[in-house]
Design a protein around this motif. Structure first.
Motif, PDB file in Angstrom:
ATOM      1  N   HIS A  46      -5.836  16.531   4.289  1.00 57.19           N
ATOM      2  CA  HIS A  46      -5.114  15.654   3.376  1.00 57.19           C
ATOM      3  C   HIS A  46      -4.824  14.331   4.067  1.00 57.19           C
ATOM      4  N   THR A  47      -5.316  13.262   3.492  1.00 56.57           N
ATOM      5  CA  THR A  47      -4.993  11.907   3.938  1.00 56.57           C
ATOM      6  C   THR A  47      -4.188  11.250   2.831  1.00 56.57           C
ATOM      7  N   GLU A  48      -2.949  10.870   3.135  1.00 54.61           N
ATOM      8  CA  GLU A  48      -2.113  10.218   2.140  1.00 54.61           C
ATOM      9  C   GLU A  48      -2.562   8.766   2.018  1.00 54.61           C
ATOM     10  N   ILE A  49      -3.079   8.410   0.867  1.00 52.26           N
ATOM     11  CA  ILE A  49      -3.709   7.103   0.726  1.00 52.26           C
ATOM     12  C   ILE A  49      -2.698   5.957   0.830  1.00 52.26           C
ATOM     13  N   ASP A  50      -1.430   6.231   0.527  1.00 52.71           N
ATOM     14  CA  ASP A  50      -0.398   5.207   0.735  1.00 52.71           C
ATOM     15  C   ASP A  50      -0.335   4.785   2.203  1.00 52.71           C
ATOM     16  N   ALA A  51      -0.550   5.735   3.102  1.00 52.03           N
ATOM     17  CA  ALA A  51      -0.485   5.426   4.535  1.00 52.03           C
ATOM     18  C   ALA A  51      -1.651   4.534   4.967  1.00 52.03           C
ATOM     19  N   LEU A  52      -2.767   4.610   4.243  1.00 49.18           N
ATOM     20  CA  LEU A  52      -3.899   3.729   4.544  1.00 49.18           C
ATOM     21  C   LEU A  52      -3.669   2.326   3.982  1.00 49.18           C
ATOM     22  N   TYR A  53      -2.945   2.237   2.862  1.00 45.39           N
ATOM     23  CA  TYR A  53      -2.784   0.949   2.186  1.00 45.39           C
ATOM     24  C   TYR A  53      -1.640   0.108   2.755  1.00 45.39           C
ATOM     25  N   HIS A  54      -0.483   0.737   3.001  1.00 45.33           N
ATOM     26  CA  HIS A  54       0.709  -0.012   3.384  1.00 45.33           C
ATOM     27  C   HIS A  54       0.789  -0.195   4.898  1.00 45.33           C
ATOM     28  N   GLY A  55       0.771  -1.443   5.331  1.00 41.96           N
ATOM     29  CA  GLY A  55       1.042  -1.763   6.716  1.00 41.96           C
ATOM     30  C   GLY A  55       2.518  -2.033   6.921  1.00 41.96           C
ATOM     31  N   PRO A  56       2.928  -2.378   8.139  1.00 44.36           N
ATOM     32  CA  PRO A  56       4.338  -2.707   8.392  1.00 44.36           C
ATOM     33  C   PRO A  56       4.827  -3.804   7.447  1.00 44.36           C
ATOM     34  N   GLY A  57       6.064  -3.655   6.986  1.00 46.13           N
ATOM     35  CA  GLY A  57       6.625  -4.626   6.057  1.00 46.13           C
ATOM     36  C   GLY A  57       6.008  -4.561   4.679  1.00 46.13           C
ATOM     37  N   TRP A  58       5.381  -3.439   4.343  1.00 47.71           N
ATOM     38  CA  TRP A  58       4.728  -3.231   3.054  1.00 47.71           C
ATOM     39  C   TRP A  58       3.556  -4.172   2.815  1.00 47.71           C
ATOM     40  N   PRO A  60      -0.263  -5.061   2.705  1.00 52.13           N
ATOM     41  CA  PRO A  60      -1.510  -4.275   2.640  1.00 52.13           C
ATOM     42  C   PRO A  60      -2.318  -4.412   3.929  1.00 52.13           C
ATOM     43  N   ARG A  61      -2.836  -3.301   4.406  1.00 50.56           N
ATOM     44  CA  ARG A  61      -3.619  -3.299   5.644  1.00 50.56           C
ATOM     45  C   ARG A  61      -5.029  -3.839   5.373  1.00 50.56           C
ATOM     46  N   PRO A  62      -5.502  -4.772   6.187  1.00 49.65           N
ATOM     47  CA  PRO A  62      -6.856  -5.304   5.975  1.00 49.65           C
ATOM     48  C   PRO A  62      -7.941  -4.255   6.170  1.00 49.65           C
ATOM     49  N   THR A  79      -7.038  13.746  -1.527  1.00 48.18           N
ATOM     50  CA  THR A  79      -6.189  12.568  -1.449  1.00 48.18           C
ATOM     51  C   THR A  79      -5.713  12.189  -2.839  1.00 48.18           C
ATOM     52  N   GLU A  80      -4.742  11.297  -2.872  1.00 49.88           N
ATOM     53  CA  GLU A  80      -4.212  10.801  -4.132  1.00 49.88           C
ATOM     54  C   GLU A  80      -5.189   9.774  -4.717  1.00 49.88           C
ATOM     55  N   TRP A  81      -5.399   9.851  -6.010  1.00 49.67           N
ATOM     56  CA  TRP A  81      -6.347   8.972  -6.712  1.00 49.67           C
ATOM     57  C   TRP A  81      -5.593   7.716  -7.118  1.00 49.67           C
ATOM     58  N   GLN A  82      -5.476   6.785  -6.202  1.00 44.75           N
ATOM     59  CA  GLN A  82      -4.696   5.567  -6.392  1.00 44.75           C
ATOM     60  C   GLN A  82      -5.493   4.355  -5.913  1.00 44.75           C
ATOM     61  N   TYR A  83      -4.918   3.184  -6.151  1.00 45.27           N
ATOM     62  CA  TYR A  83      -5.494   1.915  -5.694  1.00 45.27           C
ATOM     63  C   TYR A  83      -6.904   1.698  -6.242  1.00 45.27           C
ATOM     64  N   THR A  84      -7.107   2.142  -7.475  1.00 47.48           N
ATOM     65  CA  THR A  84      -8.416   1.930  -8.090  1.00 47.48           C
ATOM     66  C   THR A  84      -8.685   0.439  -8.296  1.00 47.48           C
ATOM     67  N   SER A  85      -7.631  -0.326  -8.579  1.00 50.57           N
ATOM     68  CA  SER A  85      -7.823  -1.768  -8.762  1.00 50.57           C
ATOM     69  C   SER A  85      -8.094  -2.485  -7.453  1.00 50.57           C
ATOM     70  N   SER A 123      18.514   8.658   2.803  1.00 52.81           N
ATOM     71  CA  SER A 123      18.198   9.224   4.114  1.00 52.81           C
ATOM     72  C   SER A 123      17.607   8.189   5.069  1.00 52.81           C
ATOM     73  N   ARG A 124      17.037   7.110   4.498  1.00 52.03           N
ATOM     74  CA  ARG A 124      16.360   6.076   5.289  1.00 52.03           C
ATOM     75  C   ARG A 124      15.211   6.665   6.103  1.00 52.03           C
ATOM     76  N   LYS A 125      14.619   7.707   5.570  1.00 54.47           N
ATOM     77  CA  LYS A 125      13.499   8.361   6.249  1.00 54.47           C
ATOM     78  C   LYS A 125      12.306   7.415   6.294  1.00 54.47           C
ATOM     79  N   PRO A 126      11.684   7.259   7.472  1.00 59.04           N
ATOM     80  CA  PRO A 126      10.490   6.397   7.546  1.00 59.04           C
ATOM     81  C   PRO A 126       9.364   6.952   6.680  1.00 59.04           C
ATOM     82  N   LEU A 127       8.674   6.057   6.003  1.00 57.90           N
ATOM     83  CA  LEU A 127       7.547   6.447   5.172  1.00 57.90           C
ATOM     84  C   LEU A 127       6.259   6.137   5.929  1.00 57.90           C
ATOM     85  N   TRP A 128       5.537   5.103   5.535  1.00 59.80           N
ATOM     86  CA  TRP A 128       4.242   4.805   6.146  1.00 59.80           C
ATOM     87  C   TRP A 128       4.365   3.576   7.033  1.00 59.80           C
ATOM     88  N   ASN A 129       3.916   3.738   8.261  1.00 60.01           N
ATOM     89  CA  ASN A 129       3.844   2.618   9.209  1.00 60.01           C
ATOM     90  C   ASN A 129       5.186   1.896   9.360  1.00 60.01           C
TER      91      ASN A 129
END
Length: 198
Positions: A46-58, A60-62, A79-85, A123-129
């Protein structure tokens, strides 16, 4: 009513193993939770596609699309079927064998998203990056760029609108549409476990 040969109800598709799976639905439908459970049951990565898309400070990762290409090239994944656009669909859809659509009622989706958003914000739990959920007051904003609840409302019908054309582009892809969590749970419980997981 939406009809297409590739769009099926859960009772029309005997639960079986697939190697490459996409999971779609609006925010709060439970895509990531189901992906994690399916990964464990079917021996998938499982690769969470949000983690591939969001870089630090939200920001988008190049490298996003390069990472999606690497993901799609694998033999066993979910994986999640997102970021089709953003181009992810063009990469993932031809490789996927099965898609699971969590098409649940809005009141349920709203409750789930409020619970998730509040939990993350408090909770302020860290999400992606290193990113974290915004403050609770953002749920009152009408701006979907800042308010995940507004985003959910804005995108509620998005899969209904895009699914027919998506299936036309991908005649190989079977999409199972789940209308309640109980349908999803019953189908998952009936699915086999992979015994040759790497």
């Amino acid at each position: 009513m939406m009809t297409h040969a590739g769009l099926r109800d859960p009772d029309e598709v005997p639960p079986g193993l697939s190697d490459r799976v996409l999971i779609c639905g609006v925010s709060g439908s439970g895509k990531t939770t189901l992906a994690q459970r399916l990964a464990e049951r079917w021996g998938l990565t499982h690769t969470e596609i949000d983690a591939l898309y969001h870089g630090p400070g939200w920001v988008p990762r190049p490298e996003f699309l390069d990472d999606v290409r690497a993901l799609a090239a694998g033999e066993r994944w979910v994986t999640e079927w997102q970021y089709t656009s953003k181009g992810a669909g063009d990469i993932l859809e031809p490789r996927a064998q099965l898609a699971l659509w969590l098409d649940y009622p809005l009141p349920l989706l709203r409750r789930r998203l409020i619970r998730r958003t509040l939990g993350r914000a408090l909770s302020r739990k860290p999400l992606w990056n290193g990113n974290r959920e915004g403050p609770v007051w953002q749920m009152l904003s009408r701006d979907p760029e800042r308010n995940i609840l507004a985003w959910q409302r804005q995108t509620m019908r998005s899969w209904h609108e895009r699914m027919p054309a998506t299936l036309e582009r991908n005649p190989h892809l079977t999409v199972i549409r789940f209308r309640t969590p109980a349908e999803t749970e019953a189908w998952l419980a009936a699915s086999p476990r992979r015994t040759d997981a790497a």
